[in-house]
Design an enzyme around this catalytic site. Sequence first.
Site, PDB file in Angstrom:
ATOM      1  N   ASN A 138     -11.866  -3.517  -3.246  1.00 46.21           N
ATOM      2  CA  ASN A 138     -12.249  -2.893  -1.968  1.00 46.21           C
ATOM      3  C   ASN A 138     -12.686  -1.468  -2.297  1.00 46.21           C
ATOM      4  OD1 ASN A 138     -12.212  -1.420   0.425  1.00 46.21           O
ATOM      5  ND2 ASN A 138     -10.774  -2.855   1.398  1.00 46.21           N
ATOM      6  N   ARG A 150       0.847  -1.204   0.000  1.00 46.09           N
ATOM      7  CA  ARG A 150       0.000   0.000   0.000  1.00 46.09           C
ATOM      8  C   ARG A 150       0.883   1.254   0.000  1.00 46.09           C
ATOM      9  NH1 ARG A 150      -0.997   3.759   3.216  1.00 46.09           N
ATOM     10  NH2 ARG A 150      -2.932   4.980   3.119  1.00 46.09           N
ATOM     11  N   ARG A 156       3.121   1.063 -11.634  1.00 44.80           N
ATOM     12  CA  ARG A 156       1.967   1.070 -10.734  1.00 44.80           C
ATOM     13  C   ARG A 156       1.000  -0.068 -11.106  1.00 44.80           C
ATOM     14  NH1 ARG A 156      -3.010   0.591  -8.923  1.00 44.80           N
ATOM     15  NH2 ARG A 156      -3.678   2.090  -7.321  1.00 44.80           N
ATOM     16  N   GLU A 163     -10.617   2.138  -2.796  1.00 48.01           N
ATOM     17  CA  GLU A 163     -10.575   2.854  -4.087  1.00 48.01           C
ATOM     18  C   GLU A 163     -11.059   4.294  -3.922  1.00 48.01           C
ATOM     19  OE1 GLU A 163     -12.502   0.601  -7.178  1.00 48.01           O
ATOM     20  OE2 GLU A 163     -11.271  -1.197  -6.750  1.00 48.01           O
ATOM     21  N   THR A 207      -5.009  -2.349 -13.322  1.00 47.94           N
ATOM     22  CA  THR A 207      -4.342  -3.070 -12.222  1.00 47.94           C
ATOM     23  C   THR A 207      -5.121  -4.330 -11.891  1.00 47.94           C
ATOM     24  OG1 THR A 207      -3.592  -0.932 -11.315  1.00 47.94           O
ATOM     25  CG2 THR A 207      -3.483  -2.840  -9.857  1.00 47.94           C
ATOM     26  N   LYS A 262      -2.755 -11.600  -1.949  1.00 47.81           N
ATOM     27  CA  LYS A 262      -4.149 -12.023  -1.720  1.00 47.81           C
ATOM     28  C   LYS A 262      -4.284 -13.544  -1.896  1.00 47.81           C
ATOM     29  CE  LYS A 262      -6.357  -7.593  -2.317  1.00 47.81           C
ATOM     30  NZ  LYS A 262      -7.007  -6.634  -3.249  1.00 47.81           N
ATOM     31  N   GLU A 311      -4.132  -8.288 -11.910  1.00 48.67           N
ATOM     32  CA  GLU A 311      -4.342  -9.194 -10.766  1.00 48.67           C
ATOM     33  C   GLU A 311      -5.106 -10.439 -11.214  1.00 48.67           C
ATOM     34  OE1 GLU A 311      -5.175  -5.456  -7.827  1.00 48.67           O
ATOM     35  OE2 GLU A 311      -5.663  -7.414  -6.974  1.00 48.67           O
TER      36      GLU A 311
END
Lengths: 280, 280
Positions: free
Chosen positions: A192, A16, A155, A196, A243, A166, A247
């Site tokens: 989440n 984070r 990023r 966001e 992103t 995760k 994932e």
Amino acid sequence: MDFMKPETVLDLGNIRDALVRMEDTIIFNFIERSQFYASPSVYKVNQFPIPNFDGSFLDWLLSQHERIHSQVRRYDAPDEVPFFPNVLEKTFLPKINYPSVLASYADEINVNKEILKIYTSEIVPGIAAGSGEQEDNLGSCAMADIECLQSLSRRIHFGRFVAEAKFISEGDKIVDLIKKRDVEGIEALITNAEVEKRILDRLLEKGRAYGTDPTLKFTQHIQSKVKPEVIVKIYKDFVIPLTKKVEVDYLLRRLEDEEDDDATQKSGGYVDRFLSSGLY
Amino acid sequence: MDFMKPETVLDLGNIRDALVRMEDTIIFNFIERSQFYASPSVYKVNQFPIPNFDGSFLDWLLSQHERIHSQVRRYDAPDEVPFFPNVLEKTFLPKINYPSVLASYADEINVNKEILKIYTSEIVPGIAAGSGEQEDNLGSCAMADIECLQSLSRRIHFGRFVAEAKFISEGDKIVDLIKKRDVEGIEALITNAEVEKRILDRLLEKGRAYGTDPTLKFTQHIQSKVKPEVIVKIYKDFVIPLTKKVEVDYLLRRLEDEEDDDATQKSGGYVDRFLSSGLY
């Protein structure tokens, strides 16, 4: 986060913090690009007489940068993903043995083509100083573009670390979704909404703070060099969705490595023993 | 300021605006460099096995960048000065005929060697995250260094435009000082202590605004990524004095061109007529 210390890499707090810090770099780079016009000719294929090259002005400059940077191990680093993998050269520096943290196929998760397309068609028009051409600023534009593209790519591909973290923390729940190829289910699990929203709120404030001269804050109609709302829209419409795509792409293949590990164990760990025996 | 429109280049208001905008770029670049340690090995000559090269890691990467950027006309632009002029290559882009605004010898005013020395010995220790080495961040350090060096160089060599504008506006007063080789007199003429104070005050505010996450402004002991006082000190001790050195070096030679012009006029403008006759 230290890539030489694997325990620091998949720590969600460190991930984070890294993502938050990247916001500054991306905003700075947008602000630097905002000095120049959109300059569409920079992105048109074969617009300029570049010897032995088929592509745009930006393609050429970015690929030249990547060729140079590969010689100083840029793309050995786990968090760097090239736009032109085929131009990379061997490094003259001693190899760094980064402890492996991601799955074996992680390097194959590369959405840079999409990033480049979205950047030139959607993002540049939103951050440029105007829509026209500036013949004497082509180089400056492309150099600012490279900084923007590389920070966006880093990023977005950081999503692979988020996904791995995760995968470890969600255990069976995520394994089931992967087995069922339940993309929506995986997306829901990795999303989440509150986080966001916090990201977007923070970007708005950062866009204002970094884009305006603080000594002018009491003057009338002080304008940010890049509209903060545009920065938020870029993140909302492109950075966060891309992103997530990284994932999901990463997670859908994640059991491949597990299957390889099972096969190794079933063979009595023969392969491992052989590899570590020094006999090859 | 538009280098294709000479009347906009020596306008002191435009020059001021350009210098103020460069502050943001320089501060952003310092903040990006502050992510990494001082990494002295990046600056040590022949510390790494770079084939066919005699210099530091930074020297190699910066010279490679300059070799690439010269091919896209970077150093044709009047405001760009290379650190490694001997590596520059011909551009494949059509030549841009910038209207000449500066004296004929302007390209010979190059203090980049001093900038590089001061940057590595004085500035990096002040902005780096720590004093040690980070073996896996050498490339990132050097790339951030290049951005810092190029923005510092552009800012400092902008002194040539300031000097030319003052040469025109100060007329006989400055011509007399130049004839007398009165360096102190010239320095006094080009110095405006009030303007310098305003620059330093603005840098302090910009350092705070750009270096801290605005969403953390109400938390305790919020620290800027680069101490604003360090940014001010860098400008006060290095950037402003080096800019003045560029101005003085430029002005001390300024009458050379006048002498050439006089000689041309005395020869009845023969040379000019011949050059513009198309007979050569």
